[in-house]
Design an enzyme around this catalytic site. Structure first.
Site, PDB file in Angstrom:
ATOM      1  N   GLU A 156       0.634  -1.378  -0.035  1.00  0.00           N
ATOM      2  CA  GLU A 156       0.061   0.047   0.284  1.00  0.00           C
ATOM      3  C   GLU A 156       0.830   1.191   0.124  1.00  0.00           C
ATOM      4  OE1 GLU A 156      -3.314   0.783  -0.220  1.00  0.00           O
ATOM      5  OE2 GLU A 156      -3.802  -1.470  -0.311  1.00  0.00           O
ATOM      6  N   VAL A 157       0.609   2.339   0.679  1.00  0.00           N
ATOM      7  CA  VAL A 157       1.342   3.429   0.642  1.00  0.00           C
ATOM      8  C   VAL A 157       2.359   3.597   1.430  1.00  0.00           C
ATOM      9  CG1 VAL A 157      -0.310   4.551   2.324  1.00  0.00           C
ATOM     10  CG2 VAL A 157       0.780   6.050   1.000  1.00  0.00           C
TER      11      VAL A 157
ATOM     12  N   HIS B 232       5.718   6.236   3.040  1.00  0.00           N
ATOM     13  CA  HIS B 232       6.389   7.552   3.076  1.00  0.00           C
ATOM     14  C   HIS B 232       7.674   7.316   2.890  1.00  0.00           C
ATOM     15  CE1 HIS B 232       6.891  11.762   3.857  1.00  0.00           C
ATOM     16  NE2 HIS B 232       6.870  11.733   4.975  1.00  0.00           N
TER      17      HIS B 232
ATOM     18  N   LEU C 151      13.000  -2.114   0.980  1.00  0.00           N
ATOM     19  CA  LEU C 151      12.853  -1.822   2.350  1.00  0.00           C
ATOM     20  C   LEU C 151      13.176  -0.481   2.629  1.00  0.00           C
ATOM     21  CD1 LEU C 151      15.502  -1.822   4.460  1.00  0.00           C
ATOM     22  CD2 LEU C 151      15.666  -4.187   3.783  1.00  0.00           C
TER      23      LEU C 151
ATOM     24  N   CYS D 191       1.255   1.698   4.916  1.00  0.00           N
ATOM     25  CA  CYS D 191       0.816   0.365   4.491  1.00  0.00           C
ATOM     26  C   CYS D 191      -0.399  -0.122   4.598  1.00  0.00           C
ATOM     27  CB  CYS D 191       1.728  -0.377   5.462  1.00  0.00           C
ATOM     28  SG  CYS D 191       3.600  -0.077   5.160  1.00  0.00           S
TER      29      CYS D 191
END
Length: 243
Positions: free
Chosen positions: A94-95, A97, A172, A189
Site C-alpha cells: 500500500e502507501v 512515505h 525496504l 502500509c
C-alpha cells in the site's frame, strides 16, 4: 554509541558469493531517479544473466508511493494537491512515505541465483532488518500475516518489492532518525492502528552513519554479496547507466 559489527551472522543463503555493485548516495535522492537506476540495472540483468547485481543505500527527498492496486483511501490528503511528491509504482503493498532520516535499500538481485520464491525473499529482507537491530541491542519483531518489522508495537521498517523475470527491484525502508509527523498524512502500509516508530526513539542520538554499515554487512551476510564499490555518488545524478 559503540556498535559491534562482529555480532552479525556469517551464514549466507547463497552457496556462492555474488559480485554486487554497492551504490551509496550522500544526499537525498528524488524517488523517480532511484527508480530509473533500478530499472536500468534490471535491464542489464535481462540482457546478461551473468552480470553483477546491484544494491542502493540511500535516503529520499520527501515523497509518498503507492504500490500496485493500492487504495487512495489510505491517502489523507487531496491527491491533486499532495504535501509531497506522489508516485504510483510497480511494487506490492500500500502507501509508503519516504523522507530524509530513513534508510532505503534497493536490491536488484537475480532470484534465480537464490530461490525463485518471492515469499522467501520477503522473509530474507525481514531477517536482514532483524540482524541489524540485534547488533543495536533491539529485538525486531515480525507480525503474523504482515510484512515489515516492528519494535514494541511500532512499525519501524516497511518492505515492498517488485520482480520481473525473477529480477527484483524496490526493497525496504528503515526509519532511523526521520521526522514522524508527516506520516500522519497517510495510513502507512494501509494498516489502521499500527503506529510508526524510528530507531532513535529507543537509542537517542542514533544516526544514519551508524546504521548504514550494519545494513551493508547484514545484506552481504544474508545474500552472499561481495561488494564492488564504484565512485561515490556525491550527487543524485552521478549514476551512469552503463556502470
Amino acid at each position: 554509541m559503540p556498535i559491534d559489527i562482529g555480532k552479525l551472522g556469517t551464514t549466507s543463503t547463497s552457496a556462492q558469493s555474488q559480485s554486487t555493485f554497492l551504490f551509496e548516495c550522500s544526499e537525498p535522492v528524488p524517488f523517480e531517479m532511484a527508480w530509473l537506476w533500478q530499472q536500468q540495472w534490471q535491464q542489464q540483468l535481462f540482457a546478461n544473466p551473468l552480470a553483477p547485481q546491484a544494491v542502493w543505500l540511500l535516503q529520499h527527498q520527501a515523497c509518498y508511493t503507492l504500490g500496485r492496486g493500492a487504495s487512495e483511501a489510505n491517502l489523507l490528503f487531496d491527491v491533486n494537491n499532495p504535501p509531497a511528491a506522489l508516485h504510483r509504482i510497480d511494487r506490492g503493498g500500500e502507501v509508503t512515505h519516504h523522507l530524509p532520516g530513513q534508510l532505503v535499500v534497493y536490491p536488484v538481485l537475480d532470484l534465480r541465483r537464490y530461490q525463485t520464491d518471492l515469499h522467501w525473499y520477503l522473509r530474507q529482507l525481514e531477517q536482514v532488518l532483524i540482524d541489524v537491530l540485534a547488533v543495536l541491542g533491539l529485538a525486531g519483531e515480525r507480525l503474523q500475516g504482515l510484512t515489515g518489522l516492528w519494535l514494541e508495537g511500532r512499525k519501524v521498517a516497511a518492505i515492498g518489492v517488485g520482480c520481473r523475470r525473477w529480477i527484483t527491484q524496490h526493497g525496504l525502508a528503515l526509519n532511523v532518525d526521520c521526522d514522524l509527523e508527516s506520516f500522519s498524512a497517510v495510513v502507512p502500509c494501509g494498516l489502521v492502528g499500527h503506529p510508526v516508530g524510528r530507531l532513535n526513539q529507543w537509542i537517542p542520538g542514533l544516526t544514519m552513519a551508524e546504521v548504514q554499515p550494519l545494513m551493508r554487512q547484514s545484506l552481504s551476510d544474508r545474500f552472499g554479496l561481495v561488494w564492488q564499490i564504484p565512485e561515490p555518488l556525491a550527487k543524485p545524478g552521478a549514476f551512469a547507466s552503463d556502470a
